[in-house]
Design a protein around this motif. Structure first.
Motif, short mmCIF file in Angstrom:
data_model
loop_
_atom_site.label_atom_id
_atom_site.label_comp_id
_atom_site.label_asym_id
_atom_site.label_seq_id
_atom_site.Cartn_x
_atom_site.Cartn_y
_atom_site.Cartn_z
N ASP A 33 0.81 -1.23 0.00
CA ASP A 33 0.00 0.00 0.00
C ASP A 33 0.85 1.28 0.00
O ASP A 33 0.56 2.20 -0.76
CB ASP A 33 -0.97 0.02 1.18
N PRO A 34 1.91 1.36 0.82
CA PRO A 34 2.72 2.59 0.79
C PRO A 34 3.39 2.84 -0.56
O PRO A 34 3.74 3.98 -0.88
CB PRO A 34 3.78 2.36 1.88
N LEU A 35 3.55 1.79 -1.35
CA LEU A 35 4.15 1.93 -2.68
C LEU A 35 3.09 2.19 -3.74
O LEU A 35 3.42 2.41 -4.91
CB LEU A 35 4.94 0.67 -3.04
N HIS A 109 12.85 0.63 -3.03
CA HIS A 109 11.88 0.85 -1.96
C HIS A 109 11.10 -0.41 -1.60
O HIS A 109 10.40 -0.43 -0.60
CB HIS A 109 10.91 1.96 -2.35
N SER A 110 11.22 -1.43 -2.44
CA SER A 110 10.46 -2.66 -2.19
C SER A 110 11.36 -3.83 -1.80
O SER A 110 10.87 -4.93 -1.61
CB SER A 110 9.68 -3.03 -3.45
#
Length: 148
Positions: A33-35, A109-110
């Protein structure tokens, strides 16, 4: 004496696989979700992070999805600025999907996602590898039956 079943699904392997899939979705959702990604979008990006500039057919082959399912998914990722789609100059029927700079940057970021998921499963690495091998064997068997 007959044993009473707790659920009509107790003897259905397919239900257990389905339920595990739903459970994985619940694990991945707060991580993705944040991505701004769904699990399916994440899988497409993972495929492109491994090998950029793939046709829709290549991505679909790796994910086991047909182009009618994959195309709307890729369009949403494109609208988010993570990929671009271009016609193959050698064959206009083929669409090549490529990462944008923003899509490439999202990989960093993941990077924590898979380790977070594995650590939250409560199984040893050996158990997970054995389970994965059995699931892959099952999938190959099902696919082979489908092709007969």
């Amino acid at each position: 004496m007959n044993q009473i079943k707790e659920s009509p699904f107790d003897d259905m392997l397919c239900f257990d696989v389905y339920a595990v899939n739903l459970a994985f979705g619940r694990i991945y959702k707060p991580l993705l979700d944040p991505l701004g990604l769904t699990y399916s979008q994440y899988l497409v990006l993972m495929s492109l992070w491994t090998q950029d500039d793939q046709t829709v057919g290549q991505i679909g082959g790796g994910l086991g999805l047909d182009s009618s399912t994959l195309t709307p998914l890729i369009k949403r990722i494109e609208a988010a600025g993570l990929v671009v789609r271009n016609r193959d100059p050698l064959d206009e029927r083929r669409v090549i999907v490529s990462l944008t700079d923003q899509g490439r940057a999202l990989q960093a970021h993941s990077s924590h996602i898979r380790s977070c998921v594995v650590s939250g499963l409560g199984m040893s690495l050996e158990e997970l590898q054995q389970l994965q091998a059995m699931i892959r064997k099952l999938r190959r068997s099902i696919v082979a039956q489908d092709q007969d």
